[in-house]
Design a protein around this motif. Structure first.
Motif, PDB file in Angstrom:
ATOM      1  N   MET A   1       0.891  -1.027  -0.047  1.00  0.00           N
ATOM      2  CA  MET A   1       0.021   0.032  -0.098  1.00  0.00           C
ATOM      3  C   MET A   1       0.807   1.254  -0.091  1.00  0.00           C
ATOM      4  SD  MET A   1      -3.353  -0.504   1.989  1.00  0.00           S
ATOM      5  CE  MET A   1      -4.483  -1.882   1.787  1.00  0.00           C
ATOM      6  N   SER A   2       0.490   2.341  -0.643  1.00  0.00           N
ATOM      7  CA  SER A   2       1.345   3.541  -0.825  1.00  0.00           C
ATOM      8  C   SER A   2       1.014   4.256   0.707  1.00  0.00           C
ATOM      9  CB  SER A   2       0.980   4.134  -1.863  1.00  0.00           C
ATOM     10  OG  SER A   2      -0.636   4.786  -1.783  1.00  0.00           O
ATOM     11  N   GLU A   3       2.107   5.018   0.985  1.00  0.00           N
ATOM     12  CA  GLU A   3       2.099   5.767   2.134  1.00  0.00           C
ATOM     13  C   GLU A   3       1.114   6.908   2.326  1.00  0.00           C
ATOM     14  OE1 GLU A   3       4.347   5.534   4.765  1.00  0.00           O
ATOM     15  OE2 GLU A   3       5.355   3.601   3.691  1.00  0.00           O
ATOM     16  N   ASP A   4       0.543   7.303   1.123  1.00  0.00           N
ATOM     17  CA  ASP A   4      -0.388   8.601   1.089  1.00  0.00           C
ATOM     18  C   ASP A   4      -1.859   8.178   1.310  1.00  0.00           C
ATOM     19  OD1 ASP A   4      -0.099   7.660  -1.374  1.00  0.00           O
ATOM     20  OD2 ASP A   4      -0.135   9.689  -2.350  1.00  0.00           O
ATOM     21  N   LEU A  32      -5.918 -11.777   1.621  1.00  0.00           N
ATOM     22  CA  LEU A  32      -4.831 -13.133   1.698  1.00  0.00           C
ATOM     23  C   LEU A  32      -4.328 -13.374   0.451  1.00  0.00           C
ATOM     24  CD1 LEU A  32      -3.632 -15.517   3.358  1.00  0.00           C
ATOM     25  CD2 LEU A  32      -5.679 -16.889   2.679  1.00  0.00           C
ATOM     26  N   PHE A  33      -5.178 -12.879  -0.675  1.00  0.00           N
ATOM     27  CA  PHE A  33      -4.673 -13.370  -1.866  1.00  0.00           C
ATOM     28  C   PHE A  33      -3.901 -12.051  -2.692  1.00  0.00           C
ATOM     29  CE2 PHE A  33      -8.089 -16.134  -1.151  1.00  0.00           C
ATOM     30  CZ  PHE A  33      -7.498 -17.499  -1.193  1.00  0.00           C
ATOM     31  N   GLY A  34      -3.771 -10.775  -2.016  1.00  0.00           N
ATOM     32  CA  GLY A  34      -3.419  -9.899  -2.341  1.00  0.00           C
ATOM     33  C   GLY A  34      -4.018  -8.508  -3.129  1.00  0.00           C
ATOM     34  N   ASP A  35      -5.496  -8.949  -3.119  1.00  0.00           N
ATOM     35  CA  ASP A  35      -6.274  -8.068  -3.363  1.00  0.00           C
ATOM     36  C   ASP A  35      -6.453  -7.041  -2.163  1.00  0.00           C
ATOM     37  OD1 ASP A  35      -6.672  -9.424  -5.757  1.00  0.00           O
ATOM     38  OD2 ASP A  35      -8.531 -10.575  -4.957  1.00  0.00           O
ATOM     39  N   ALA A  36      -7.213  -5.789  -2.641  1.00  0.00           N
ATOM     40  CA  ALA A  36      -7.498  -4.789  -1.647  1.00  0.00           C
ATOM     41  C   ALA A  36      -8.713  -4.923  -1.255  1.00  0.00           C
ATOM     42  CB  ALA A  36      -7.171  -3.454  -2.396  1.00  0.00           C
ATOM     43  N   GLU A  57     -10.421  -5.254  -6.771  1.00  0.00           N
ATOM     44  CA  GLU A  57      -9.310  -5.729  -7.734  1.00  0.00           C
ATOM     45  C   GLU A  57      -7.954  -4.879  -7.389  1.00  0.00           C
ATOM     46  OE1 GLU A  57     -10.201  -6.042 -11.632  1.00  0.00           O
ATOM     47  OE2 GLU A  57     -12.054  -7.231 -11.208  1.00  0.00           O
ATOM     48  N   THR A  58      -8.404  -3.675  -7.173  1.00  0.00           N
ATOM     49  CA  THR A  58      -7.153  -2.692  -7.113  1.00  0.00           C
ATOM     50  C   THR A  58      -7.151  -1.935  -5.648  1.00  0.00           C
ATOM     51  OG1 THR A  58      -7.936  -0.675  -8.369  1.00  0.00           O
ATOM     52  CG2 THR A  58      -6.846  -2.514  -9.597  1.00  0.00           C
ATOM     53  N   MET A  61      -9.413   1.575  -6.194  1.00  0.00           N
ATOM     54  CA  MET A  61     -10.935   0.988  -6.253  1.00  0.00           C
ATOM     55  C   MET A  61     -11.473   0.976  -4.841  1.00  0.00           C
ATOM     56  SD  MET A  61     -11.478  -1.887  -9.208  1.00  0.00           S
ATOM     57  CE  MET A  61     -12.928  -2.136  -9.054  1.00  0.00           C
ATOM     58  N   ALA A  62     -10.534   0.396  -4.053  1.00  0.00           N
ATOM     59  CA  ALA A  62     -10.933   0.585  -2.475  1.00  0.00           C
ATOM     60  C   ALA A  62     -10.675   1.775  -1.812  1.00  0.00           C
ATOM     61  CB  ALA A  62      -9.979  -0.550  -1.670  1.00  0.00           C
ATOM     62  N   VAL A  63      -9.818   2.389  -2.247  1.00  0.00           N
ATOM     63  CA  VAL A  63     -10.070   3.931  -1.802  1.00  0.00           C
ATOM     64  C   VAL A  63     -10.988   4.904  -2.116  1.00  0.00           C
ATOM     65  CG1 VAL A  63      -8.509   6.101  -1.870  1.00  0.00           C
ATOM     66  CG2 VAL A  63      -7.249   3.818  -1.450  1.00  0.00           C
ATOM     67  N   GLU A  64     -11.483   4.686  -3.430  1.00  0.00           N
ATOM     68  CA  GLU A  64     -12.560   5.483  -3.911  1.00  0.00           C
ATOM     69  C   GLU A  64     -13.930   4.915  -2.987  1.00  0.00           C
ATOM     70  OE1 GLU A  64     -15.126   5.419  -8.026  1.00  0.00           O
ATOM     71  OE2 GLU A  64     -12.857   5.320  -7.973  1.00  0.00           O
ATOM     72  N   ALA A  65     -14.047   3.683  -2.922  1.00  0.00           N
ATOM     73  CA  ALA A  65     -15.045   3.119  -2.248  1.00  0.00           C
ATOM     74  C   ALA A  65     -15.087   3.798  -0.714  1.00  0.00           C
ATOM     75  CB  ALA A  65     -15.149   1.650  -2.021  1.00  0.00           C
ATOM     76  N   LEU A  66     -13.937   3.754  -0.044  1.00  0.00           N
ATOM     77  CA  LEU A  66     -13.835   4.340   1.202  1.00  0.00           C
ATOM     78  C   LEU A  66     -14.093   5.667   1.212  1.00  0.00           C
ATOM     79  CD1 LEU A  66     -11.117   3.844   3.811  1.00  0.00           C
ATOM     80  CD2 LEU A  66     -11.534   6.118   2.958  1.00  0.00           C
ATOM     81  N   GLU A  67     -13.772   6.524   0.298  1.00  0.00           N
ATOM     82  CA  GLU A  67     -14.143   7.799   0.183  1.00  0.00           C
ATOM     83  C   GLU A  67     -15.421   8.088   0.012  1.00  0.00           C
ATOM     84  OE1 GLU A  67     -11.714   9.404  -2.692  1.00  0.00           O
ATOM     85  OE2 GLU A  67      -9.838   9.437  -1.451  1.00  0.00           O
TER      86      GLU A  67
END
Length: 83
Positions: A1-4, A32-36, A57-58, A61-67
């Motif tokens: 995961m990126s730091e920012d 466990l499989f490396g997905d976000a 998948e990426t 996409m997870a960050v967008e859903a969190l926002e």
């Protein structure tokens, strides 16, 4: 995961006149499989709540859903917990 990127948020909603004390937690973790994955936890403060895990998948996409969830909860009166 990126730091920012946001990885963990805790929100509260309290209204003593309605006897309301709720929490909502949003976090992004690697599966466990490396997905976000976006993990959402909610319930009454001091009690066991509910948890839902959504896989993406990426990380973007997870960050967008969190926002999206953060905006929804802020409209409902939740505020970020200090600390």
């Amino acid at each position: 995961m990126s730091e920012d990127t946001i990885q963990y948020l805790v929100l509260d909603r309290r209204d003593p006149t309605c006897n309301m004390a709720r929490h909502y937690v949003l976090s992004i973790e690697t599966s466990l499989f490396g997905d976000a994955s976006l993990i959402r936890e909610w319930g009454r403060i001091g009690r066991l709540g509910q948890t839902r895990i959504e896989l993406y998948e990426t990380e973007s996409m997870a960050v967008e859903a969190l926002e999206t969830w953060l905006q929804r909860k802020r409209r409902r009166g939740y505020a970020l917990r200090d600390g």
